[in-house]
Design an enzyme around this catalytic site. Structure first.
Site, PDB file in Angstrom:
ATOM      1  N   TRP A  19       0.662  50.944  37.855  1.00 48.09           N
ATOM      2  CA  TRP A  19       2.032  50.405  37.864  1.00 48.09           C
ATOM      3  C   TRP A  19       2.901  51.133  38.872  1.00 48.09           C
ATOM      4  O   TRP A  19       3.719  50.513  39.554  1.00 48.09           O
ATOM      5  CB  TRP A  19       2.634  50.425  36.453  1.00 48.09           C
ATOM      6  CG  TRP A  19       1.838  49.580  35.501  1.00 48.09           C
ATOM      7  CD1 TRP A  19       1.113  50.007  34.437  1.00 48.09           C
ATOM      8  CD2 TRP A  19       1.660  48.146  35.555  1.00 48.09           C
ATOM      9  NE1 TRP A  19       0.494  48.942  33.814  1.00 48.09           N
ATOM     10  CE2 TRP A  19       0.816  47.801  34.468  1.00 48.09           C
ATOM     11  CE3 TRP A  19       2.127  47.141  36.398  1.00 48.09           C
ATOM     12  CZ2 TRP A  19       0.430  46.471  34.216  1.00 48.09           C
ATOM     13  CZ3 TRP A  19       1.750  45.821  36.146  1.00 48.09           C
ATOM     14  CH2 TRP A  19       0.911  45.504  35.061  1.00 48.09           C
ATOM     15  N   ASP A  42      10.063  53.752  34.901  1.00 46.61           N
ATOM     16  CA  ASP A  42       9.437  52.592  34.266  1.00 46.61           C
ATOM     17  C   ASP A  42       8.929  53.092  32.914  1.00 46.61           C
ATOM     18  O   ASP A  42       7.950  53.839  32.855  1.00 46.61           O
ATOM     19  CB  ASP A  42       8.290  52.091  35.150  1.00 46.61           C
ATOM     20  CG  ASP A  42       7.495  50.955  34.507  1.00 46.61           C
ATOM     21  OD1 ASP A  42       7.812  50.579  33.360  1.00 46.61           O
ATOM     22  OD2 ASP A  42       6.566  50.456  35.173  1.00 46.61           O
ATOM     23  N   LYS A 101       5.397  45.749  25.324  1.00 48.52           N
ATOM     24  CA  LYS A 101       4.532  46.836  24.852  1.00 48.52           C
ATOM     25  C   LYS A 101       5.111  47.440  23.569  1.00 48.52           C
ATOM     26  O   LYS A 101       4.495  47.382  22.539  1.00 48.52           O
ATOM     27  CB  LYS A 101       4.416  47.945  25.900  1.00 48.52           C
ATOM     28  CG  LYS A 101       3.621  47.779  27.199  1.00 48.52           C
ATOM     29  CD  LYS A 101       3.116  46.482  27.589  1.00 48.52           C
ATOM     30  CE  LYS A 101       2.219  46.407  28.785  1.00 48.52           C
ATOM     31  NZ  LYS A 101       2.785  46.559  30.096  1.00 48.52           N
TER      32      LYS A 101
END
Ligand SMILES: *Cc1c(COP(=O)(O)O)cnc(C)c1O
Length: 362
Positions: free
Chosen positions: A104, A173, A197
């Site tokens: 990511w 993030d 998530k």
């Protein structure tokens, strides 16, 4: 009605707290006695205003932040944030530091590259396939921000202590570990979170941005891609994902009122992770893939002695009501995601299955 549900270890979308699902179910037919479904009400109604304002207030209380932070509910996932961050905060003459700790982070960096922005990679753990969180950095004191991924969902690593960046704000993030523990928000200029998530369903991305960051934004950006639009319109410049925001509100209420806040949440998360990692450490059949000092509390990645055994493990676990244990397609192996909504009891069930499987297949 008795509902048959598995122990869900999916990485995302992922398990939601059961009381939240029950409350959703009731409000799908008649939202708080307004005689319409939550799916049918207008985003311009008082009822929806109450939902979004309550979600904002709960977020601020849980994180201990004041009105110098704005809480936004956007679309396009965490992935759109990879592009919006350089677009908004790296105008001509500015530069940033990125730390690369996995898939990511790499994608976030790529979006700054595409826009031909100035930035440095201040540290990376790519040399060992992202199995650890770097400890040495060379930060640029003139950077506008330092970007990190707080938890690496695919590689199973997590920042325990955030890096010291002096006066330079962190942007993080936090898609896969948001609200898993209390954090010192004063270090952060912005955090962003794909909800699916650890905080809600797919379809909404939370952005928490500090007021001073908004001064960096150049004029001339497309309206929807300028954070100021969403601050000014309380995330309702266009139709927001109402149902996803409502679900997030219920998860926040559960965190505050049922769990008792982020300190309590952290205790439960630490207990789950300690139980599961202890099971690896006692065995030479299962092997964790992350370095010991970088292990994630949220995504526990591990291997078995062969790919064949991994497949058998995942299949037999599913037959025993334990789902979502396959590792990300880019890395293989196994992964148990044990987010906030995963109970200690479900982790214990996984551990006893692991022991049985080991005894049968050693
Ligand atoms: C899943 C994930 C993303 C991608 O989120 P989308 O909402 O699908 O764009 C980004 N960062 C991290 C850390 C993730 O776990």
């Amino acid at each position: 009605m008795e509902v048959n549900r598995i122990c869900n270890f999916n990485a995302g979308p992922a398990a939601l707290p059961e009381p939240v699902l029950q409350e959703l179910q009731e409000n799908v037919l008649n939202f708080q006695n307004c005689c319409m479904s939550i799916l049918e009400i207008s985003h311009r109604s008082n009822d929806f205003d109450n939902v979004i304002n309550d979600a904002v207030a709960r977020t601020k209380r849980l994180l201990g932040i004041g009105d110098n932070y704005h809480v936004l509910f956007l679309q396009g996932g965490a992935s759109l944030q990879f592009a919006m961050i350089p677009m908004n905060f790296l105008a001509e003459g500015r530069t940033a530091d990125y730390i690369n700790t996995g898939t990511w982070s790499t994608k976030a960096i790529k979006e700054a590259q595409i826009q031909k922005k100035n930035f440095n990679v201040a540290a990376s753990s790519e040399d060992r396939n992202f199995a650890y969180i770097p400890k040495e950095f060379s930060f640029n004191p003139d950077a506008t921000f330092v970007h990190i991924t707080s938890n690496n969902t695919i590689k199973g690593t997590q920042w325990d202590q955030f890096p010291d960046t002096g006066d330079v704000p962190l942007i993080a993030d936090m898609s896969s570990d948001f609200m898993c523990r209390p954090i010192d928000m004063s270090k952060f200029g912005m955090i962003y979170v794909g909800a699916q998530k650890n905080i809600g369903p797919a379809g909404v991305c939370m952005v928490i941005v500090r007021d001073d960051m908004l001064k960096l934004i150049p004029d001339g950006l497309p309206t929807m891609l300028d954070y100021r639009t969403h601050v000014e319109k309380n995330s309702m410049y266009n139709t927001p994902p109402c149902f996803a925001i409502y679900t997030v509100q219920l998860v926040l209420k559960w965190l505050e009122e049922t769990v008792g806040g982020l300190g309590e949440m952290e205790k439960i998360n630490r207990k789950k992770a300690e139980l599961l990692y202890a099971a690896f450490d006692e065995s030479d059949f299962y092997k964790g893939t992350a370095d010991l000092d970088s292990r994630s509390m949220m995504n526990v990645t591990f291997r078995l002695p062969s790919e064949e055994l991994e497949k058998k493990f995942i299949d037999q676990a599913a037959q025993n009501g334990l789902g979502g244990l396959k590792g990300h397609r880019s890395v293989g192996g196994c992964r148990a995601s044990i987010y906030n909504a995963t109970t200690v009891e479900n982790v214990e069930k996984l551990i006893s299955f692991m022991k049985e499987f080991e005894n049968r297949n050693k």
